[in-house]
Design an enzyme around this catalytic site. Structure first.
Site, PDB file in Angstrom:
ATOM      1  N   LYS A   1       0.823  -1.215   0.000  1.00 60.09           N
ATOM      2  CA  LYS A   1       0.000   0.000   0.000  1.00 60.09           C
ATOM      3  C   LYS A   1       0.851   1.257   0.000  1.00 60.09           C
ATOM      4  CE  LYS A   1      -2.187   0.537   3.795  1.00 60.09           C
ATOM      5  NZ  LYS A   1      -1.195   1.434   4.432  1.00 60.09           N
TER       6      LYS A   1
ATOM      7  N   THR B   1       4.019   1.478  -0.754  1.00 60.13           N
ATOM      8  CA  THR B   1       4.802   1.440  -1.992  1.00 60.13           C
ATOM      9  C   THR B   1       3.986   2.002  -3.150  1.00 60.13           C
ATOM     10  OG1 THR B   1       6.010  -0.504  -1.200  1.00 60.13           O
ATOM     11  CG2 THR B   1       6.058  -0.083  -3.573  1.00 60.13           C
TER      12      THR B   1
ATOM     13  N   ARG C   1       2.163   8.843   6.882  1.00 59.92           N
ATOM     14  CA  ARG C   1       2.436   8.803   8.323  1.00 59.92           C
ATOM     15  C   ARG C   1       3.909   8.516   8.568  1.00 59.92           C
ATOM     16  NH1 ARG C   1      -0.689   3.959  10.098  1.00 59.92           N
ATOM     17  NH2 ARG C   1      -0.146   3.364   7.976  1.00 59.92           N
TER      18      ARG C   1
ATOM     19  N   LYS D   1       7.266  -6.272  11.257  1.00 57.86           N
ATOM     20  CA  LYS D   1       6.683  -5.682  10.049  1.00 57.86           C
ATOM     21  C   LYS D   1       7.695  -4.883   9.232  1.00 57.86           C
ATOM     22  CE  LYS D   1       2.917  -2.613   8.571  1.00 57.86           C
ATOM     23  NZ  LYS D   1       3.748  -1.556   7.976  1.00 57.86           N
TER      24      LYS D   1
ATOM     25  N   ALA E   1      -3.441   1.847  12.547  1.00 59.54           N
ATOM     26  CA  ALA E   1      -4.864   1.731  12.218  1.00 59.54           C
ATOM     27  C   ALA E   1      -5.539   0.565  12.924  1.00 59.54           C
ATOM     28  CB  ALA E   1      -5.048   1.585  10.717  1.00 59.54           C
TER      29      ALA E   1
ATOM     30  N   PHE F   1      -3.126  -0.225   7.219  1.00 57.52           N
ATOM     31  CA  PHE F   1      -3.665  -1.569   7.076  1.00 57.52           C
ATOM     32  C   PHE F   1      -4.799  -1.615   6.050  1.00 57.52           C
ATOM     33  CE2 PHE F   1      -1.742  -2.114  11.429  1.00 57.52           C
ATOM     34  CZ  PHE F   1      -0.733  -2.957  11.016  1.00 57.52           C
TER      35      PHE F   1
ATOM     36  N   PHE G   1       3.469  -8.749  -9.480  1.00 58.63           N
ATOM     37  CA  PHE G   1       4.615  -9.617  -9.195  1.00 58.63           C
ATOM     38  C   PHE G   1       4.967 -10.374 -10.472  1.00 58.63           C
ATOM     39  CE2 PHE G   1       3.351  -8.603  -4.990  1.00 58.63           C
ATOM     40  CZ  PHE G   1       4.394  -8.923  -4.127  1.00 58.63           C
TER      41      PHE G   1
ATOM     42  N   TRP H   1       7.080  -1.040  -7.614  1.00 55.64           N
ATOM     43  CA  TRP H   1       8.163  -1.628  -6.817  1.00 55.64           C
ATOM     44  C   TRP H   1       9.395  -1.864  -7.685  1.00 55.64           C
ATOM     45  CZ3 TRP H   1      11.036  -6.153  -6.873  1.00 55.64           C
ATOM     46  CH2 TRP H   1      11.777  -6.409  -5.704  1.00 55.64           C
TER      47      TRP H   1
END
Length: 555
Positions: free
Chosen positions: A71, A73, A94, A105, A273, A301, A381, A409
């Protein structure tokens, strides 16, 4: 391919004064923290407040899985793509917490070729905002216990203290503690608790305050305890507002940094979140809207948490109206929701995709309830097949969403051009009629049940006896007009992290409720969610080091 930190460390950053010029921010209005970080001055923020607003775009995602969604990214890559296309865009994010950086994480700077930099600074101490919030929180705790020790003129019932200390680190041993042990001079013995800094009400207040005056008013409303008559005792009663404001004076100013492609990024505030309201600061978002044509922001999230709180809490309080929402998914995560083990996600599996795509379907339905145009993007991907991608694309278009592939990415801004073009077309052709999910005048129970049924897909809500008493008390005290902020696992639409896909035939379990009167919402704790996380068996901290003056192992 290089790791995220290796990519970030090899980036060619521009002095932040040059990045600011892209947004026409004068150098005199920057408060520099070295060459590549700056805070925006209060005077500058005040000078642009009458500018016309740009377009507000929220980036959210399906429920997170070990397969990854990307998200942040995507948010960063979309901002880079708009910049590459010559659009005046700014990203509003944030700040990361130290807890996940040293836990499991990782950081929150994006990934691959779509990152904000300096990555190490952002993920660690940055400009000291979190330390200021931690200090203000714990100053209030110290004032509270000192008041009790010095005679307790306010008649505070030590069994009814609700203010907790905080620390920006995952430390489960501090969840439940006893303080005041030792001699009489060491304080009054009582049970106490710690939350992680991102769950502190002061974090929420900083993120929802418009200016210093608003900040101080909110700080004064914080309920720290109840007296023997059951009446709230506030931070204003303790006389702590001015000193807390002094600690937060600089933290209230938004931070300006850049992406790998030198796109401006305003990064400010950092509530989680799953246990807090999950959005960057109102001040940062409003400033971004005034100085760019497009503000790309994200909420933490999945859409059941961050997006719901952005739309029902932040937008409601700040008078914001999102123009579009980008919903991020991956083929791998959808197959994981369809029952495929993590080590088998690379193989084509349309049957699992059909089973798992119900998670995406529910998030689409939820977001459309706010009457905001939705763009679904697949974070691509190399193992995705055309059949899988086409299936997801058709699924989304059938449900009235725009669709685009994202390769940010791997390719940075260039990989986000398709998404950027789709977003721009959506903004031009579809109108937002945003409204919150529920009205202020509903009871707290009605608000909780609306979210549980409409967003989570639950049949209803079960309240513990403690939660029932707390809701009754909060309603009697006049807090029932506030929105609710539900603390819930991020891994499932339900409050059970093991229920993947689109769970049905279950009830949400509410175990605790309390008011964050300064922030302006009632917090509802569900399931087994913790406001002070713990470290995993093999925390990321074990791999982080400094080698030849460079930080390694941070991700």
């Amino acid at each position: 391919m290089k790791s995220d930190i290796e990519i970030a460390q090899s980036a060619t950053m521009k002095p932040i004064t040059e990045v600011a010029k892209l947004l026409s921010i004068p150098e005199d209005d920057l408060e520099l923290y070295g060459k590549y970080k700056a805070k925006l001055s209060d005077e500058y923020i005040d000078s642009v407040k009458n500018n016309k607003d740009g377009k507000l775009v929220l980036v959210t995602a399906i429920n997170p899985t070990p397969a990854g969604e990307g998200k942040t990214t995507t948010t960063v890559g979309l901002g880079q793509a708009l910049g590459l296309m010559g659009k005046k865009a700014v990203i509003a994010l944030r700040e990361p917490s130290l807890g996940p950086c040293f836990g499991i994480k990782g950081g929150a700077a994006g990934g691959g070729m779509a990152q904000v930099v300096p990555m190490e600074d952002l993920n660690l101490h940055f400009t000291g905002d979190f330390h200021a919030i931690t200090s203000a929180n714990n100053l209030l705790a110290a004032l509270l216990d000192n008041h009790i020790q010095q005679g307790n003129q306010l008649g505070i019932d030590t069994r009814s203290v609700v203010w907790k200390r905080c620390l920006d680190m995952n430390d489960r041993a501090l969840r439940n503690i006893v303080i005041g042990l030792g001699a009489k001079a060491d304080g009054v013995v009582r049970e106490d608790h710690f939350v992680i800094t991102v769950a502190s009400e002061i974090m929420a207040i900083l993120c929802l305050a418009n200016d210093m005056e608003d900040l101080k008013e909110r700080l004064g409303k914080i309920v720290v305890a109840y007296n023997f008559a059951g009446e709230p005792v506030t931070a204003k009663d303790l006389g702590g507002v001015g000193s807390m404001a002094a600690l937060l004076k600089d933290a209230l100013k938004p931070n300006l940094i850049q992406t790998l492609e030198n796109t401006p990024a305003i990064v400010h505030g950092g509530p989680f979140a799953n246990i807090a309201h999950g959005c960057n600061s109102v001040r940062a978002t409003k400033t971004a809207l005034k100085i760019a044509d497009y503000c790309i922001t994200e909420a933490g999230f999945g859409a059941d948490l961050g997006a719901e709180k952005f739309l029902d809490i932040k937008c409601r309080m700040a008078g914001l109206k999102p123009d579009a929402i980008v919903l991020v998914a991956t083929v791998r995560a959808l197959k994981y929701n369809g029952g495929v083990p993590k080590d088998q996600l690379s193989a084509e599996n349309l049957d699992a995709l059909r089973k798992g795509i119900v998670n995406l379907e529910k998030h689409i339905e939820n977001l459309q309830k706010y009457v905001v145009p939705v763009v679904v993007t697949l974070n691509s991907f190399i193992t995705d097949t055309k059949a899988e991608t086409d299936f997801v694309k058709d699924f989304c278009i059938e449900r009235g969403c725009s669709f685009a592939l994202s390769e940010v990415w791997e390719k940075g801004g260039e990989g986000g051009v398709e998404l950027a073009k789709t977003l721009l077309e959506t903004l031009e052709t579809k109108e937002s009629h945003y409204h919150p999910l529920y009205k202020d005048e509903l009871s707290l129970e009605e608000k909780i049940e609306t979210i549980a049924k409409e967003i989570y897909g639950a049949d209803g809500v079960n309240y513990s006896s403690t939660a029932k008493k707390q809701l009754e008390k909060l309603s009697k005290l006049g807090f029932s007009n506030m929105p609710v902020c539900v603390a819930k696992t991020q891994y499932s639409l339900s409050d059970d992290p093991t229920l993947l896909g689109r769970p049905t035939n279950y009830n949400i379990e509410v175990r605790e409720c309390y008011v964050s009167a300064g922030a302006g919402f009632v917090v509802v704790i569900t399931g087994q969610i913790m406001t002070m996380p713990g470290l995993p068996k093999a925390p990321a901290a074990l791999e982080i080091d400094v080698v030849d003056g460079k930080i390694t192992g941070l991700f």
